[in-house]
Design a protein around this motif. Structure first.
Motif, PDB file in Angstrom:
ATOM      1  N   ILE A 439       0.835  -1.209   0.000  1.00  0.00           N
ATOM      2  CA  ILE A 439       0.000   0.000   0.000  1.00  0.00           C
ATOM      3  C   ILE A 439       0.866   1.252   0.000  1.00  0.00           C
ATOM      4  O   ILE A 439       0.602   2.222  -0.732  1.00  0.00           O
ATOM      5  N   LEU A 440       1.927   1.255   0.798  1.00  0.00           N
ATOM      6  CA  LEU A 440       2.756   2.457   0.950  1.00  0.00           C
ATOM      7  C   LEU A 440       3.905   2.505  -0.056  1.00  0.00           C
ATOM      8  O   LEU A 440       4.581   3.535  -0.155  1.00  0.00           O
ATOM      9  N   GLY A 441       4.139   1.413  -0.749  1.00  0.00           N
ATOM     10  CA  GLY A 441       5.221   1.397  -1.727  1.00  0.00           C
ATOM     11  C   GLY A 441       6.585   1.509  -1.091  1.00  0.00           C
ATOM     12  O   GLY A 441       7.467   2.192  -1.609  1.00  0.00           O
ATOM     13  N   ILE A 442       6.778   0.826   0.037  1.00  0.00           N
ATOM     14  CA  ILE A 442       8.064   0.871   0.726  1.00  0.00           C
ATOM     15  C   ILE A 442       8.586  -0.555   0.925  1.00  0.00           C
ATOM     16  O   ILE A 442       7.836  -1.532   0.823  1.00  0.00           O
ATOM     17  N   GLY A 443       9.886  -0.686   1.198  1.00  0.00           N
ATOM     18  CA  GLY A 443      10.479  -1.980   1.470  1.00  0.00           C
ATOM     19  C   GLY A 443      10.595  -2.230   2.958  1.00  0.00           C
ATOM     20  O   GLY A 443      10.201  -1.386   3.776  1.00  0.00           O
ATOM     21  N   PRO A 444      11.132  -3.372   3.339  1.00  0.00           N
ATOM     22  CA  PRO A 444      11.305  -3.688   4.767  1.00  0.00           C
ATOM     23  C   PRO A 444      12.138  -2.625   5.464  1.00  0.00           C
ATOM     24  O   PRO A 444      13.084  -2.081   4.891  1.00  0.00           O
ATOM     25  N   GLY A 445      11.774  -2.325   6.715  1.00  0.00           N
ATOM     26  CA  GLY A 445      12.513  -1.323   7.468  1.00  0.00           C
ATOM     27  C   GLY A 445      11.713  -0.795   8.637  1.00  0.00           C
ATOM     28  O   GLY A 445      10.627  -1.294   8.964  1.00  0.00           O
ATOM     29  N   ARG A 446      12.259   0.241   9.257  1.00  0.00           N
ATOM     30  CA  ARG A 446      11.642   0.800  10.455  1.00  0.00           C
ATOM     31  C   ARG A 446      10.230   1.299  10.209  1.00  0.00           C
ATOM     32  O   ARG A 446       9.346   1.163  11.060  1.00  0.00           O
ATOM     33  N   GLU A 447       9.980   1.891   9.038  1.00  0.00           N
ATOM     34  CA  GLU A 447       8.659   2.456   8.757  1.00  0.00           C
ATOM     35  C   GLU A 447       7.569   1.393   8.778  1.00  0.00           C
ATOM     36  O   GLU A 447       6.431   1.668   9.181  1.00  0.00           O
ATOM     37  N   VAL A 448       7.909   0.178   8.348  1.00  0.00           N
ATOM     38  CA  VAL A 448       6.913  -0.895   8.363  1.00  0.00           C
ATOM     39  C   VAL A 448       6.508  -1.213   9.806  1.00  0.00           C
ATOM     40  O   VAL A 448       5.330  -1.395  10.109  1.00  0.00           O
ATOM     41  N   GLY A 449       7.491  -1.251  10.697  1.00  0.00           N
ATOM     42  CA  GLY A 449       7.188  -1.501  12.102  1.00  0.00           C
ATOM     43  C   GLY A 449       6.334  -0.409  12.710  1.00  0.00           C
ATOM     44  O   GLY A 449       5.420  -0.673  13.494  1.00  0.00           O
ATOM     45  N   PRO A 467     -10.815  -4.201   5.340  1.00  0.00           N
ATOM     46  CA  PRO A 467      -9.553  -3.903   4.640  1.00  0.00           C
ATOM     47  C   PRO A 467      -9.526  -2.491   4.063  1.00  0.00           C
ATOM     48  O   PRO A 467      -8.487  -1.823   4.097  1.00  0.00           O
ATOM     49  N   GLU A 468     -10.679  -2.033   3.562  1.00  0.00           N
ATOM     50  CA  GLU A 468     -10.740  -0.696   2.972  1.00  0.00           C
ATOM     51  C   GLU A 468     -10.554   0.382   4.028  1.00  0.00           C
ATOM     52  O   GLU A 468      -9.805   1.351   3.817  1.00  0.00           O
ATOM     53  N   ALA A 469     -11.217   0.212   5.173  1.00  0.00           N
ATOM     54  CA  ALA A 469     -11.098   1.208   6.243  1.00  0.00           C
ATOM     55  C   ALA A 469      -9.683   1.214   6.811  1.00  0.00           C
ATOM     56  O   ALA A 469      -9.113   2.277   7.098  1.00  0.00           O
ATOM     57  N   ALA A 470      -9.094   0.046   6.953  1.00  0.00           N
ATOM     58  CA  ALA A 470      -7.731  -0.031   7.466  1.00  0.00           C
ATOM     59  C   ALA A 470      -6.750   0.623   6.506  1.00  0.00           C
ATOM     60  O   ALA A 470      -5.841   1.353   6.913  1.00  0.00           O
ATOM     61  N   GLU A 471      -6.942   0.411   5.191  1.00  0.00           N
ATOM     62  CA  GLU A 471      -6.050   1.027   4.210  1.00  0.00           C
ATOM     63  C   GLU A 471      -6.190   2.541   4.225  1.00  0.00           C
ATOM     64  O   GLU A 471      -5.185   3.275   4.160  1.00  0.00           O
ATOM     65  N   ALA A 472      -7.432   3.040   4.320  1.00  0.00           N
ATOM     66  CA  ALA A 472      -7.657   4.483   4.351  1.00  0.00           C
ATOM     67  C   ALA A 472      -6.991   5.105   5.571  1.00  0.00           C
ATOM     68  O   ALA A 472      -6.352   6.170   5.487  1.00  0.00           O
ATOM     69  N   ALA A 473      -7.120   4.460   6.730  1.00  0.00           N
ATOM     70  CA  ALA A 473      -6.507   4.970   7.956  1.00  0.00           C
ATOM     71  C   ALA A 473      -4.989   4.955   7.843  1.00  0.00           C
ATOM     72  O   ALA A 473      -4.299   5.884   8.281  1.00  0.00           O
ATOM     73  N   LEU A 474      -4.448   3.882   7.247  1.00  0.00           N
ATOM     74  CA  LEU A 474      -3.009   3.784   7.078  1.00  0.00           C
ATOM     75  C   LEU A 474      -2.474   4.903   6.186  1.00  0.00           C
ATOM     76  O   LEU A 474      -1.461   5.537   6.508  1.00  0.00           O
ATOM     77  N   ARG A 475      -3.165   5.162   5.067  1.00  0.00           N
ATOM     78  CA  ARG A 475      -2.706   6.216   4.154  1.00  0.00           C
ATOM     79  C   ARG A 475      -2.778   7.586   4.817  1.00  0.00           C
ATOM     80  O   ARG A 475      -1.868   8.419   4.668  1.00  0.00           O
ATOM     81  N   ALA A 476      -3.847   7.838   5.598  1.00  0.00           N
ATOM     82  CA  ALA A 476      -3.974   9.116   6.288  1.00  0.00           C
ATOM     83  C   ALA A 476      -2.866   9.294   7.300  1.00  0.00           C
ATOM     84  O   ALA A 476      -2.276  10.378   7.430  1.00  0.00           O
ATOM     85  N   TRP A 477      -2.554   8.210   8.018  1.00  0.00           N
ATOM     86  CA  TRP A 477      -1.454   8.281   9.001  1.00  0.00           C
ATOM     87  C   TRP A 477      -0.126   8.542   8.287  1.00  0.00           C
ATOM     88  O   TRP A 477       0.678   9.350   8.743  1.00  0.00           O
ATOM     89  N   TRP A 478       0.109   7.874   7.192  1.00  0.00           N
ATOM     90  CA  TRP A 478       1.351   8.024   6.428  1.00  0.00           C
ATOM     91  C   TRP A 478       1.521   9.440   5.908  1.00  0.00           C
ATOM     92  O   TRP A 478       2.590  10.037   5.995  1.00  0.00           O
ATOM     93  N   ASP A 479       0.434   9.991   5.377  1.00  0.00           N
ATOM     94  CA  ASP A 479       0.495  11.349   4.817  1.00  0.00           C
ATOM     95  C   ASP A 479       0.715  12.392   5.899  1.00  0.00           C
ATOM     96  O   ASP A 479       1.291  13.456   5.632  1.00  0.00           O
ATOM     97  N   ALA A 480       0.261  12.103   7.129  1.00  0.00           N
ATOM     98  CA  ALA A 480       0.380  13.077   8.218  1.00  0.00           C
ATOM     99  C   ALA A 480       1.713  13.004   8.936  1.00  0.00           C
ATOM    100  O   ALA A 480       2.018  13.850   9.778  1.00  0.00           O
ATOM    101  N   ARG A 481       2.549  12.006   8.588  1.00  0.00           N
ATOM    102  CA  ARG A 481       3.844  11.873   9.242  1.00  0.00           C
ATOM    103  C   ARG A 481       4.762  13.021   8.860  1.00  0.00           C
ATOM    104  O   ARG A 481       4.736  13.495   7.729  1.00  0.00           O
ATOM    105  N   PRO A 482       5.633  13.446   9.798  1.00  0.00           N
ATOM    106  CA  PRO A 482       6.619  14.473   9.438  1.00  0.00           C
ATOM    107  C   PRO A 482       7.571  13.896   8.390  1.00  0.00           C
ATOM    108  O   PRO A 482       7.797  12.690   8.322  1.00  0.00           O
ATOM    109  N   SER A 483       8.105  14.745   7.552  1.00  0.00           N
ATOM    110  CA  SER A 483       9.047  14.296   6.506  1.00  0.00           C
ATOM    111  C   SER A 483      10.252  13.654   7.166  1.00  0.00           C
ATOM    112  O   SER A 483      10.762  14.148   8.153  1.00  0.00           O
TER     113      SER A 483
END
Length: 483
Positions: A439-449, A467-483
């Motif tokens: 979903i996030l287009g990332i590889g294994p690492g700290r961000e996955v944890g 699954p849809e609600a979980a994906e939406a919440a995950l994307r919102a959390w990802w977008d709100a993370r500091p760079s």
């Protein structure tokens, strides 16, 4: 708790029980006795099996002592037994199995301790009476010669058994000097058999308590486990505390006697703790058959953080804030010192740390999220936590006790209901690691944890997600993370 072990005995009843037990095991002991007699050796049933026969405790583990040296014993039983082993050869013991019977045969011996040694020096003896004289207590210093079935009791063990008292065959100071672990065994037998301990034995234990320090932590631990799992652990624990032995092997326990319970429900936290232990034992049936050491030891240790956290507040109030967390640390430290397994250490310390959690439940105000976290934090110790929490109620106020019981009933019902709906015992995020990376287009690492932890908290707070609600919440959390 049953008081069967505390009932008085008569010599006639003891003799009847012994005759019955000898008849039950006769085919084995007479056959083996005849085998040794034919080789010109003596053989006698000895120790625990003789004692237990007298108090009606039947068993299939038979201990013998013999004039034969280990090599001779091994040769004699090799053609008779179904299996033979010699792990105890250095101590003069050969073990074997014959059908359903487990047999240990030990050469007459004399065993002493060097004052600075943790291990006994073993010398073979030359008589049954000499062997009996080196044993720990008179009730364990009785024997039955086989195949003739002659009863041998040079130290009055049968009288002590009838009176339910523990005495040493000789001077207790000599016995405990030879093997200081016998002081722990006195407490263990008191707890197992419901016996009292003779005053001179108690006096010697008190004077020589410090000598227990030469005994290895593993041997002390094993005796402590047997004591805690006995039918009457309060008897043994009280003896350890009163003689000062507990100050060396479990110092957190006598320390509780100095602390006043904050609600003044008991004389002190020490008495409260022993009551919690007994109430925990009464609830053990929830775990299945047999005594449960982890549950009992958690009850014994649950308040050991109180001496370190006691504070006197205005108005005469005494508080013990965070004694659960401090107690868990002390529990880990003590159990590590006693060489307990990591699994036992983790189980007991987890219960100690969580034993107050229920008291935030109030009258049932917890959200489903809080209930989920309670189950998650308890993990595979949830049933034991139920037992400890219920046992920790020792108030004499019946209305308060009934209210606490009803409230905990309610919590268990909620746990069961949520468990059916959500599989609480195996709570996981609604998306796994591979789905998160896709979903996030990332590889294994700290961000996955970090994403996994976010979704787990979401699952705890809001319950199962599509699954849809979980994906939406995950994307919102990802977008709100500091760079």
């Amino acid at each position: 708790m049953s008081d069967v072990a505390l009932q008085p005995l008569t010599i006639v009843e003891i003799q009847r029980r012994v005759a019955s037990e000898l008849a039950r095991i006769g085919s084995v002991i007479d056959e083996l006795g005849a085998l040794f007699a034919a080789a010109g050796e003596e053989l006698a049933l000895v120790g625990g099996p003789v004692r237990d026969a007298m108090i009606g405790r039947l068993q299939n583990d038979l201990d013998f002592t013999t004039s034969a040296r280990p090599d001779t014993t091994e040769r004699l039983v090799s053609g008779w037994a179904d299996a033979v082993w010699d792990m105890g050869r250095d101590f003069g013991t050969i073990g074997c199995r014959k059908g359903e019977w487990q047999v240990e045969i030990t050469t007459y011996r004399s065993e002493t301790y060097d004052p600075s040694s943790r291990k006994p020096d073993v010398d073979f003896g030359d008589s049954l009476e000499g062997d009996l004289g080196r044993r720990d207590f008179s009730v364990n210093s009785m024997a039955v010669r086989v195949p003739g079935r002659e009863f041998v009791d040079p130290f009055g063990g049968i009288v002590d058994l009838a009176e339910r008292v523990l005495r040493t065959p000789g001077a207790p100071e000599d016995s405990f000097s030879d093997d200081p672990l016998r002081m722990m065994r006195a407490a263990r037998f008191a707890a197992q058999l419901g016996f009292s301990v003779a005053p001179e034995v108690v006096e010697a234990m008190t004077e020589m308590a410090g000598r227990i320090e030469i005994i290895s932590a593993e041997r002390v631990r094993d005796e402590l486990v047997k004591l805690v799992c006995a039918p009457h652990p309060r008897l043994g624990l009280t003896l350890l505390v009163d003689t000062g032995l507990a100050s060396y092997v479990l110092p957190e326990l006598p320390a509780l006697a100095l602390e006043r319970d904050e609600h003044h429900r008991h004389k002190d936290v020490y008495e409260h703790t022993l009551t919690v232990l007994e109430q925990s034992i009464d609830l053990e049936h929830r775990l299945g058959n047999g005594p449960d050491f982890v549950s009992r030891f958690a009850a014994l240790m649950h308040d050991v953080g109180k001496p370190r956290t006691r504070k006197f507040e205005s108005g005469g109030i005494v508080t013990f804030h965070h004694h659960d967390v401090v107690g868990a640390k002390l529990t880990r430290r003590r159990m590590k010192a006693l060489r307990f397994s990591n699994a036992d250490i983790e189980a007991v310390s987890t219960l100690v740390e969580l034993h107050l959690r229920f008291h935030g439940y109030g009258s049932g105000e917890w959200t489903d999220s809080a209930v989920r976290r309670y189950v998650r934090d308890a993990g595979d110790q949830l049933e034991r936590l139920h037992i400890l929490t219920r046992a920790d109620c020792t108030t004499r106020n019946q209305r308060k006790a009934d209210r606490l019981r009803r409230t905990y009933d309610s919590l268990e019902e909620r746990i069961a209901r949520l468990g059916e709906e959500e599989e609480l015992a195996s709570i996981r995020p609604d998306l796994d690691g591979n789905q998160i990376m896709g979903i996030l287009g990332i590889g294994p690492g700290r961000e996955v944890g970090e994403a996994y932890a976010f979704l787990l908290e979401l699952r705890m707070d809001e319950g199962p997600q599509t699954p849809e609600a979980a994906e939406a919440a995950l994307r919102a959390w990802w977008d709100a993370r500091p760079s």
